[in-house]
Motif scaffolding. Sequence first.
Motif, PDB file in Angstrom:
ATOM      1  N   LYS A  66     -13.870  45.356   1.375  1.00 45.72           N
ATOM      2  CA  LYS A  66     -15.012  44.923   1.089  1.00 45.72           C
ATOM      3  C   LYS A  66     -15.850  44.335   1.907  1.00 45.72           C
ATOM      4  O   LYS A  66     -16.609  43.489   1.825  1.00 45.72           O
ATOM      5  N   ILE A  67     -15.741  44.969   3.334  1.00 46.18           N
ATOM      6  CA  ILE A  67     -16.512  44.459   4.411  1.00 46.18           C
ATOM      7  C   ILE A  67     -17.651  45.452   4.682  1.00 46.18           C
ATOM      8  O   ILE A  67     -17.390  46.651   4.887  1.00 46.18           O
ATOM      9  N   PRO A  68     -18.927  45.079   4.469  1.00 47.51           N
ATOM     10  CA  PRO A  68     -20.177  45.879   4.822  1.00 47.51           C
ATOM     11  C   PRO A  68     -20.085  46.242   6.151  1.00 47.51           C
ATOM     12  O   PRO A  68     -19.779  45.497   7.180  1.00 47.51           O
ATOM     13  N   VAL A  69     -20.403  47.395   6.512  1.00 53.55           N
ATOM     14  CA  VAL A  69     -20.621  48.160   7.877  1.00 53.55           C
ATOM     15  C   VAL A  69     -22.252  48.480   8.276  1.00 53.55           C
ATOM     16  O   VAL A  69     -22.870  49.012   7.378  1.00 53.55           O
ATOM     17  N   VAL A  89     -30.784  44.951  14.691  1.00 56.38           N
ATOM     18  CA  VAL A  89     -29.488  44.825  14.022  1.00 56.38           C
ATOM     19  C   VAL A  89     -29.378  43.272  13.398  1.00 56.38           C
ATOM     20  O   VAL A  89     -28.795  43.172  12.428  1.00 56.38           O
ATOM     21  N   ALA A  90     -29.879  42.380  13.971  1.00 56.35           N
ATOM     22  CA  ALA A  90     -30.007  41.057  13.494  1.00 56.35           C
ATOM     23  C   ALA A  90     -30.597  40.849  12.099  1.00 56.35           C
ATOM     24  O   ALA A  90     -30.129  40.093  11.090  1.00 56.35           O
ATOM     25  N   SER A  91     -31.723  41.568  11.918  1.00 59.35           N
ATOM     26  CA  SER A  91     -32.380  41.606  10.679  1.00 59.35           C
ATOM     27  C   SER A  91     -31.611  42.284   9.528  1.00 59.35           C
ATOM     28  O   SER A  91     -31.354  41.575   8.364  1.00 59.35           O
ATOM     29  N   GLU A  92     -30.807  43.210   9.747  1.00 61.44           N
ATOM     30  CA  GLU A  92     -29.994  43.858   8.770  1.00 61.44           C
ATOM     31  C   GLU A  92     -28.609  42.853   8.548  1.00 61.44           C
ATOM     32  O   GLU A  92     -28.249  42.664   7.392  1.00 61.44           O
ATOM     33  N   VAL A  93     -28.123  42.140   9.382  1.00 58.58           N
ATOM     34  CA  VAL A  93     -27.190  41.311   9.483  1.00 58.58           C
ATOM     35  C   VAL A  93     -27.560  40.178   8.421  1.00 58.58           C
ATOM     36  O   VAL A  93     -27.051  39.275   7.523  1.00 58.58           O
ATOM     37  N   LYS A  94     -28.604  39.631   8.790  1.00 61.45           N
ATOM     38  CA  LYS A  94     -29.206  38.416   8.090  1.00 61.45           C
ATOM     39  C   LYS A  94     -29.406  38.733   6.426  1.00 61.45           C
ATOM     40  O   LYS A  94     -29.305  37.627   5.650  1.00 61.45           O
ATOM     41  N   LYS A  95     -29.777  40.101   6.212  1.00 62.54           N
ATOM     42  CA  LYS A  95     -29.882  40.449   4.916  1.00 62.54           C
ATOM     43  C   LYS A  95     -28.464  40.201   4.019  1.00 62.54           C
ATOM     44  O   LYS A  95     -28.540  39.542   3.177  1.00 62.54           O
ATOM     45  N   LEU A  96     -27.597  40.636   4.804  1.00 66.20           N
ATOM     46  CA  LEU A  96     -26.318  40.629   4.193  1.00 66.20           C
ATOM     47  C   LEU A  96     -25.467  39.140   3.945  1.00 66.20           C
ATOM     48  O   LEU A  96     -25.094  38.861   3.148  1.00 66.20           O
ATOM     49  N   TYR A  97     -26.220  38.460   5.177  1.00 69.84           N
ATOM     50  CA  TYR A  97     -25.746  36.934   5.280  1.00 69.84           C
ATOM     51  C   TYR A  97     -26.504  35.999   4.257  1.00 69.84           C
ATOM     52  O   TYR A  97     -25.959  35.359   3.281  1.00 69.84           O
TER      53      TYR A  97
END
Length: 458
Positions: A241-244, A327-335
């Motif tokens: 259950k870890i997003p990639v 990349v950080a923008s996509e990580v912040k969405k998941l965060y």
Amino acid sequence: MHEATIGPYIPFMSAERTRKSFSPRRALAAFLLVMAALVMSAPESFAQDPFSDFFGGLFGGGGGGGQRSAPSRPPSQPRVRRMMPHQENRAPTYWRGGEARAPRRAAKRTEGSAATPGAEQTTTAPAVPPSYFVAVMGDTLGILLSNGLQEAFSDKPDIAVLRKGKESSGLVRDDFYDWPKAARELAGGSQKIDVAVMMIGSNDRQTLRQGADALDPLSPKWREIYAARVDAIVAAFKEKKIPVVWVGLPVMKNESYSADMAKLNEIFRDRASANGAVFVDLWEALADERGQYSAFGPDINGQIVKLRSGDGVHFTEAGARSVAHFVASEVKKLYDARKPAEPAPASGQPTATAPAGQDGQPASQTAGHGAPNGAPVVFRSPVAAPVSPAPTLPDRPAIGPTQPLNAVPATAGGELARRTQAAPAADAGAQALTRHVFVEGGDQAPRPNRADDYSWKP
């Protein structure tokens, strides 16, 4: 200096013989012989500076009786030779990879933490422990990406970047580094991972060996096996259950090499979409307006800087930071999606504020938790209060007054139009002059006292 010290080294000669056999060359040789003997027989402290000690003792400098006095300064310490570090295996200047590099936001000692005794000590607030972990994997480009992500999340201490890249690795040479196996170990390890970021492929334009077969790069069978390895990496994290977040390769300086990297991006995009992973496309972000390679481009502040290194493949420090921005923008969405939602107020129970009393406090407090007569204060919702009707415009008729088309007022004679009088004909002389000047291009005879009168006046 005692005679016993220099006596054994100077042969005895009579005054007459000395006068006849004296020469400057022999005197210089004798002097050097004496100095060499003194240096060899003197202690270490005297050997450090034999000339100054010899002449100082000879002429009474610093001591009497012609003897060498004790040195006025302490014996000099042996000089330590500082060797330069071995730089043969030093990484390039654009490289800050490897697991040994500490993150920039590591805790630093303040000026007061190492102050002298008695100075005022300053205490800093304890650092917030990270609770959200981003594992960045890949080859050299992935390591540079992790450097940029560390700077991108430097203002968020609760987000930690785990550097899990492997230099010179790829998905073709599993004998050098097996990434599907490493992904399973990371996903099932004790280290908490909330997001997995992968950027790889710059070393994969080579022959893939499957058993006894050697597959040419980007051949149909090569693509099939390569896509299966991408699926294995994504599936290892998807099972936990870890997003990639899979990051595509940028445009390269070499055209042939860049075309092959674009084909790898097609595989990455297709497999990421099929497995529910996020694909970040960097091709247009690092290309010029014509879609070609450009070493320069805007950084995160909009300034035109150098983003790519001299080899046309890797990133500079500013380039790694620019790539990390996407990349950080996509990580912040998941965060942000993982944060617990704030509880909403219950429906049907409008919140109202108690009317303020004379001292600014609610009326319930100024009146002893109730009205002056002891009755409880009743709060009425402002929604239910009568609202005065808004002014409206008068109704406009849908159809206006009708007018017959044949009700056109006629003239006195019943004519619809009246012919106007013709303009009087122009003077024949004026017409001839106009034709002569504007049509035929002739000159007009000057008139006295006019601007074109150039006649000589008396």
